[in-house]
Write a protein that holds these residues in place. Sequence first.
Motif, PDB file in Angstrom:
ATOM      1  N   GLN A   1       0.815  -1.208   0.000  1.00 35.58           N
ATOM      2  CA  GLN A   1       0.000   0.000   0.000  1.00 35.58           C
ATOM      3  C   GLN A   1       0.852   1.264   0.000  1.00 35.58           C
ATOM      4  OE1 GLN A   1      -2.295   0.637   3.634  1.00 35.58           O
ATOM      5  NE2 GLN A   1      -0.938  -0.731   4.758  1.00 35.58           N
TER       6      GLN A   1
ATOM      7  N   GLU B   1      -2.240   8.125  -8.322  1.00 28.45           N
ATOM      8  CA  GLU B   1      -2.754   6.828  -7.886  1.00 28.45           C
ATOM      9  C   GLU B   1      -2.338   5.707  -8.834  1.00 28.45           C
ATOM     10  OE1 GLU B   1      -6.906   6.836  -7.155  1.00 28.45           O
ATOM     11  OE2 GLU B   1      -6.809   8.399  -5.616  1.00 28.45           O
TER      12      GLU B   1
ATOM     13  N   ASP C   1       0.025   2.637  -7.844  1.00 27.28           N
ATOM     14  CA  ASP C   1      -0.571   1.301  -7.971  1.00 27.28           C
ATOM     15  C   ASP C   1       0.293   0.392  -8.827  1.00 27.28           C
ATOM     16  OD1 ASP C   1      -2.912  -0.544  -7.610  1.00 27.28           O
ATOM     17  OD2 ASP C   1      -2.958  -0.371  -9.792  1.00 27.28           O
TER      18      ASP C   1
ATOM     19  N   ARG D   1       1.757  -3.207  -7.392  1.00 27.86           N
ATOM     20  CA  ARG D   1       1.477  -4.496  -8.007  1.00 27.86           C
ATOM     21  C   ARG D   1       2.771  -5.208  -8.425  1.00 27.86           C
ATOM     22  NH1 ARG D   1      -0.693  -3.849 -12.560  1.00 27.86           N
ATOM     23  NH2 ARG D   1      -1.056  -1.600 -12.663  1.00 27.86           N
TER      24      ARG D   1
END
Length: 394
Positions: A283, A342, A346, A350
């Motif tokens: 996160q 974002e 992200d 990942r």
Amino acid sequence: MSTSEASEALLREFLADPAHLTLDLATAVTRCAKALDLQHAVVYLVDLQQRYLVPQTDVAPPIPVDGSLAGWAYRTQALRVEESHTGGVTAWLPLLDGAERLGVLGVHSPALTTATLIRSRALASLLAMMITSKRAFEDSFVRHTRTEPMHLTSEMLRAFLPPRTIGNAHVVSTAVLEPAYELGGDAFDHSLTQTTLHVSVIDAMGHDLASGLTSAVALAACRNARRNGADLPALVRRVDEALAGWLPEQYCTAVLAQLEFETGLLRWNNCGHPAPLLIRGDQLIVDALEREADPPMGAPAQLSAEPRRTHEMRLEPGDRVLMYTDGITEARTREEKLFGLERFADYVIRATAGGELAPETLRRLIHSILDSQSGGQLRDDATILMFEWRPPDR
């Protein structure tokens, strides 16, 4: 004398001969391969944008980094083996200068035995050191890794840039910078001492030769202060003074940081720049490194009555910190949508969850951004630097 002993004798003779230091790479590869009793070997260096592996011979064609076993060896920094269409097998070994990926070595042999593999690894290590020692002054290496002409500003800035990736047992730092051949004022720097990682990302005003010169002076001032033992506040002050004194009408934004290996203590100064991002586990830790920014570096700082502020935070093992220029988050897709913060975070999250190496994460990320642009061209310089703190188990 056995074949193994004869090979070792040939290799010792090659290494002991001072004349080998002046050999061109192709000749050195041939002689080393012969000394190690290897049938055939070819060096492939990665191009500037890390899309192709370019052979250092006119016989073989370039190989795409994506979609090939040779590229897989480059991407994962691990051995890959495939059957050769001419019979036998080809072993693909990564060429590494420490943490920096240079390309791959292709070794063709009738069969891959333990002895052949050991000798191939030895050859890859030897050639990586040779390439690293020669590429700073042999333009043939540069020409082989460029696919188009480079603009003057970009040429000047790239002469100042360090390797894309550096690291040790405690930390790895890696960076990418686009557009590769038409840079304006973006730049990055990272270096290691026995105790500390030093990193900086710089974005100079404008997109011309003066912008490139501003970033070049800022990089030089950083290194000069660092190598003279300056702490972070003194280093930032030295850059301000250099820019204000030599280029009073120019300025740049920047984040300059230092990470202590043993403790994970991160110190940084934000000079009018987007705040770094902290990724912990799977996160984004929102606003973890968000602080009120000081004025840009150069004359704006000299005119400010407020002193610069150095911020501190202790990282946790495995933390990844991303520093970037606004060309990343302000890049637009073909649908005219912003790439955004974002989506940027992200993508890294990942890739981290999938166990991908940090240099490979940034390579694929910058390609994803480029490929989403109209005509594959960015509207502004885009730089990402990411470092990961990974202390050995105590």
